[in-house]
Design an enzyme around this catalytic site. Structure first.
Site, PDB file in Angstrom:
ATOM      1  CG  ASP A   1      -0.203   0.040   2.537  1.00 43.32           C
ATOM      2  OD1 ASP A   1       0.975  -0.341   2.567  1.00 43.32           O
ATOM      3  OD2 ASP A   1      -0.819   0.439   3.538  1.00 43.32           O
ATOM      4  CD  GLU A   2       4.510   3.949   2.952  1.00 43.44           C
ATOM      5  OE1 GLU A   2       4.761   5.083   3.390  1.00 43.44           O
ATOM      6  OE2 GLU A   2       4.515   2.924   3.678  1.00 43.44           O
TER       7      GLU A   2
END
Length: 355
Positions: free
Chosen positions: A94-95
């Site tokens: 997610d990053e």
């Protein structure tokens, strides 16, 4: 991404929207994988014991994690990134860091690119993302958390000193509770305090790390975005709601081996010709002993079926008493090397035919 796992669950199940969602199994052995923003208002955070989260919010909705689904959404998001730059460094599902110094699409500024990327992510996944725009990775990372959820923060070169002035030292990468305590003992609480002490004094007390802290307090970070790094290991693992005997692990091993093989296929598309020679079975007993059993064969696994069988067979090399119970199992591939000498591997994951 904003509360990624929890947001995916709320997106896919409308009944969860607006509720405090905790992505975790219930029970004393589980930890929180993610918490929705509704759950965070009760003090629930990632990596917190699930039993504590339940105490903080008895009405929280616990949802078991589904990492295969999160990975699929993560790939969608990565596809969006790559429309704008080839320089993408994923940190997790997610990053990621993106270098848009020379973008594929020049929108006039990094700020405009970030806005368009966030809009595209929302349009294609119905999920929100936050962004930090800054001259380097360290500042961009700090800024990405500044206006969450669904926002962005820009730190221009002339704003760096003011942006960092009151930043707590605990927000600096590598400063955990122990280091923060040591710095507090010196009267250092913010980046301004670090600057005031000076690089030489910090280096004298903490070595090279002290000088690095001083650089960070000034916003100095020369690290480049690292892209295209080959994977050293691919694995998937699960913690069970209750302990299981060795004989009951086969269905779980099979499922995890299939997930690992699918991840291997995606790695092959990124780095064709790199084969994994070692199959690894990981087990954790009820008393938290970790065991690994591995096999590096003359012929690496060439199919999902072969990987599943090898992983299951590795159970036979576990010599613990039959009364032993296991809380976790994992299946992995490692020992990556170029396919020299293994010409048959060229067709390991053949490209899909065009319709």
């Amino acid at each position: 991404m904003d509360a990624f796992y929890a947001s995916v669950e709320q997106r896919d199940d409308p009944a969860l929207r607006g509720k405090p969602v905790v992505v975790a199994w219930r029970g004393a052995r589980s930890v929180v994988c993610a918490a929705s923003y509704e759950a965070r208002t009760f003090g629930i955070r990632s990596a917190m014991p699930a039993i504590r989260a339940e105490r903080l919010c008895p009405d929280a909705v616990f949802v078991p994690p589904d990492f295969s689904r999160y990975k699929a959404v993560s790939r969608q998001i990565r596809d969006v990134f790559e429309r704008y730059t080839t320089l993408v460094e994923p940190l997790s599902l997610d990053e990621a860091y993106l270098d848009v110094t020379s973008p594929k699409r020049d929108l006039g500024s990094a700020t405009a690119i970030a806005s368009e990327i966030r809009a595209a992510i929302f349009e294609e996944t119905a999920l929100t993302a936050s962004a930090g725009i800054a001259p380097n990775k360290f500042l961009a990372k700090i800024a990405s958390d500044w206006n969450k959820p669904n926002g962005q923060c820009v730190v221009k070169p002339q704003q760096i000193q003011a942006f960092l002035a009151h930043l707590p030292v605990g927000r600096l990468p590598g400063v955990g509770k122990v280091m923060a305590g040591k710095l507090a003992g010196l009267g250092i609480a913010t980046c301004t305090d670090l600057r005031s002490l000076g690089a030489d004094a910090l280096e004298q007390r903490f070595g090279r790390w002290g000088r690095r802290l001083h650089e960070l307090s000034l916003g100095i970070d020369e690290r480049a975005v690292q892209t295209g790094r080959a994977t050293l290991q691919i694995s998937n693992e699960d913690t069970f709601p209750s302990d299981l005997p060795l004989g009951a692990l086969e269905p779980h091993i099979r499922r995890l081996a299939i997930d690992t093989w699918n991840d291997y296929g995606r790695e092959w598309q990124r780095h064709p010709g790199r084969i994994a020679r070692t199959v690894v079975l990981k087990l954790k007993t009820s008393d938290f002993r970790i065991l690994t059993r591995s096999l590096t064969a003359n012929a690496p696994p060439t199919s999902e079926t072969a990987l599943v069988q090898t992983a299951c067979d590795l159970r036979n090399r576990v010599a613990l008493p039959s009364t032993t119970r296991y809380r976790l199992v994992g299946v992995g591939l490692s020992g990556f090397a170029e396919a020299d000498g293994h010409p048959a591997q060229e067709d390991l994951f053949p490209p899909l035919e065009k319709p």
